[in-house]
Design an enzyme around this catalytic site. Structure first.
Site, PDB file in Angstrom:
ATOM      1  N   THR A 417      15.986 115.781  12.516  1.00 41.02           N
ATOM      2  CA  THR A 417      16.749 114.636  13.006  1.00 41.02           C
ATOM      3  C   THR A 417      16.989 114.698  14.530  1.00 41.02           C
ATOM      4  OG1 THR A 417      17.767 114.569  10.820  1.00 41.02           O
ATOM      5  CG2 THR A 417      18.861 113.306  12.487  1.00 41.02           C
ATOM      6  N   GLU A 437      14.223 112.895   8.093  1.00 39.80           N
ATOM      7  CA  GLU A 437      14.744 113.924   7.196  1.00 39.80           C
ATOM      8  C   GLU A 437      14.176 115.299   7.549  1.00 39.80           C
ATOM      9  OE1 GLU A 437      16.925 115.979   5.259  1.00 39.80           O
ATOM     10  OE2 GLU A 437      14.995 116.324   4.316  1.00 39.80           O
ATOM     11  N   GLU A 454      13.205 110.914   3.050  1.00 38.95           N
ATOM     12  CA  GLU A 454      14.666 110.787   2.921  1.00 38.95           C
ATOM     13  C   GLU A 454      15.145 110.837   1.471  1.00 38.95           C
ATOM     14  OE1 GLU A 454      17.120 111.454   5.614  1.00 38.95           O
ATOM     15  OE2 GLU A 454      15.495 110.224   6.393  1.00 38.95           O
ATOM     16  N   SER A 481      23.924 110.935   3.316  1.00 35.95           N
ATOM     17  CA  SER A 481      23.538 111.586   4.570  1.00 35.95           C
ATOM     18  C   SER A 481      24.687 112.451   5.080  1.00 35.95           C
ATOM     19  CB  SER A 481      23.228 110.504   5.606  1.00 35.95           C
ATOM     20  OG  SER A 481      22.982 111.074   6.866  1.00 35.95           O
TER      21      SER A 481
HETATM   22  N1  GLY Z   1      18.409 113.705   6.411  1.00 39.69           N
HETATM   23  C1  GLY Z   1      19.500 114.206   7.105  1.00 39.69           C
HETATM   24  C2  GLY Z   1      20.743 113.439   6.828  1.00 39.69           C
HETATM   25  O1  GLY Z   1      20.666 112.258   6.598  1.00 39.69           O
HETATM   26  O2  GLY Z   1      21.802 113.995   6.821  1.00 39.69           O
END
Ligand code: GLY
Length: 596
Positions: A417, A437, A454, A481
């Site tokens: 990220t 992700e 994701e 998330s």
């Molecule tokens: N994929 C990392 C988050 O959304 O926390």
């Protein structure tokens, strides 16, 4: 005081089960959850790339801070020519998708917190990926109902959700932009056509992920040389397909993605991955919407810490950690006190227990209303004994009008990220965390960019002992998330914008940076530079090779298991200070801040 986002009217009403049964079931399940979550933490797909000392940058009018200097320059050029914060966001994101492709891009999703200087209002935009309408809760289970191994689920088409980033860029531009859309995409388009030098971090990430990146021919062809060796730092990388994609988006707008050829290509690609196909269809693209949601704000001392509510657990969990920690006099203990870190660590464990039980996409599952109630957080804080780690931790009983029995979560989140912050000349602020992700997402490429994985942010198991897991996969739902794009308010005025990448560690990176700055008075760059100490599920992570290792022995004496490891944050912040902007970037990544 700003209002909390979650209201009873937002919650889906479900059949009721008594509070007592909720608690009994929940405590029985907790130990399993903690083990399941912790056992995957050794995998670190977006590797550390060293530590480069950074100093704060000051400006008078506008500023951008992001994870790659080429992306920062693209945003700076927009701001310098009078573009808005949202204009700059479009340019920065288009560039990040090229030069930092392992972390975010057109194939992913993002959350954005926005302060509008004219209306003096905060709001948030949810550009999170959605589960395919054809998906079932068993998507990540084998034929016996057993959860798949993490990377068996990640690599391929199965983990790909409907991307939201392009729609977020386009919608934000329509609503808040003042420069032409095509002009904002142009710098990334030109660089993709002409080539850019592979950064040290990207080269390291490719080297670290060689095997998985070799699985699909077009991904391999992009990240490896003709002789089969991985790209190295300084190699010039061209991406004509990405240039073409941006040219198409420039001409046709996001319709080319959601109703047109680009989405159709993605669907075809995802469905045709022979070893791990996915379920996306054109209907998923046609149905995709960016959702505007109220900011979720938690009071902390004289500040309001505002961020992204569900489907992110970010603002709620950061708010709980701060709210529980605020019950103790951390200020007099100071940043070198192991007792202070024990309290913060136990506050984090309590917050993560609530996160695992209750937090998910509240458009699909009921959630308690009282997760940030100050009395509730005080009650949770009373469980903590200074000087002695909690022996066991379970979810609490926040105010919940119509409680529903839920089992603890089983999802796995690994760090990747990117985070960016922008302030324009009018004082509009963007704080945005953007992701595909896992590092390099699903490893599947289409149209010059990587597709997200994701969907593996959902719990692979949907039920436990007959009770539903809030973050189970459902058609059209958005995976929970940890992303925590944040804007801190003080006396109704913006004080600072901050956020970080890092999977579920994002929450600890943001919370501890806020404590260091707001409680212990450290300048924001120093707060970001400080070695990390983080606790999510019980094991205390301490940043390897730093002075934080001094806390290992005292934390162990207090009863924690301590894990010394790389802690690969990517914090970016802009603070409003004495009429100026102060920008800070994380020394652990390649980010920088730039402004005038
Ligand atoms: N994929 C990392 C988050 O959304 O926390």
């Amino acid at each position: 005081m700003l209002k909390h986002a979650i209201t009873a009217s937002q919650l889906v009403k479900k059949p009721l089960i008594t509070r007592k049964s909720v608690v009994l079931v929940a405590s029985a399940l907790l130990a399993t959850h903690l083990n399941a979550a912790q056992s995957t933490d050794a995998i670190d797909p977006e590797a550390a790339s060293g530590f480069t000392q950074k100093t704060a940058v000051t400006a008078d009018n506008y500023m951008v801070a992001a994870a790659n200097p080429l992306a920062v320059k693209a945003g700076y050029d927009v701001l310098k020519t009078g573009g808005s914060a949202m204009d700059a966001m479009v340019a920065v994101q288009a560039m990040l998708g090229l030069v930092e492709p392992q972390s975010s891009g057109l194939g992913g999703g993002a959350f954005l917190v926005y302060y509008d200087a004219k209306t003096k209002q905060l709001t948030t935009f949810d550009g999170r990926e959605t589960a395919p309408l054809a998906a079932t809760p068993e998507l990540f289970q084998d034929e016996n109902g057993k959860p798949l191994k993490f990377y068996d689920a990640v690599v391929g088409g199965r983990s790909v959700g409907t991307p939201g980033t392009v729609k977020l860029m386009a919608d934000m531009h329509t609503r808040y932009g003042n420069q032409p859309w095509a002009q904002l995409l142009q710098p990334a388009q030109a660089l993709a056509a002409n080539g850019f030098a592979v950064s040290p971090r990207l080269a390291g990430a490719i080297e670290n992920d060689k095997e998985r990146l070799s699985r699909y021919p077009d991904t391999r062809a992009y990240f490896f040389k003709a002789d089969g060796t991985p790209l190295l730092e300084g190699d010039i990388l061209k991406n004509p397909e990405y240039a073409q994609t941006l040219a198409t988006l420039a001409k046709e707008g996001s319709a080319a993605f959601y109703q047109g050829r680009i989405g159709a290509d993605i669907v075809r690609k995802v469905q045709s991955i022979s070893d791990n196909p996915g379920l996306l269809t054109r209907d998923d693209f046609a149905a995709y919407k960016v959702k505007e949601r109220s900011a979720t704000c938690a009071p902390y001392r004289q500040y309001d810490i505002c961020g992204m509510g569900p489907p992110s657990s970010g603002a709620l969990t950061v708010g709980q950690i701060l709210g529980i920690s605020a019950q103790f006099d951390l200020k007099s203990m100071g940043k070198d006190s192991s007792e202070a870190w024990q309290i913060i660590g136990d506050a984090s464990r309590l917050a993560f227990a609530d996160r695992g039980r209750y937090m998910a996409d509240s458009d699909f599952v009921p959630m308690p209303e009282g997760l940030l109630d100050q009395n509730y957080l005080a009650e949770r804080a009373r469980l903590i004994t200074p000087g002695k780690a909690l022996e066991s931790v379970s979810a609490g009983e926040p105010r919940w009008e119509k409680a529903v029995a839920m089992a603890d979560d089983q999802s796995i989140e690994l760090p990747s990220t990117t985070h960016l912050v922008i302030v324009d000349k009018d004082g509009n602020i963007v704080s945005m965390t953007s992701t595909i992700e896992n590092g390099f997402g699903s490893r599947v490429m289409s149209n010059g960019f990587l597709l997200n994985n994701e969907l593996t942010d959902f719990s692979f198991a949907s039920h436990k002992n007959g009770y539903p897991i809030a973050n189970r996969l459902e058609p059209g739902k958005r995976p929970r998330s940890s992303m925590s794009p944040t804007i801190v308010m003080k006396d109704g005025q913006p004080y600072m914008a901050v956020g970080s990448p890092g999977g579920s560690r994002i929450i600890g990176y943001v919370a501890s940076t806020l404590i260091r700055h707001l409680e212990w008075g450290m300048p924001i760059q120093d707060a970001i530079n400080e070695p990390h100490l983080l606790n999510r599920f019980g094991t205390y992570d301490v940043e390897k090779g730093t002075s934080a290792e001094q806390f290992k022995a005292p934390l162990e004496q207090m009863g924690f298991k301590v894990n010394v490891r790389d802690l690969n944050s990517g914090l970016q912040a802009i603070q409003f200070k004495d009429g100026k902007l102060v920008g800070a970037a994380d020394p652990r990544r390649e980010g920088t801040a730039m402004g005038d």
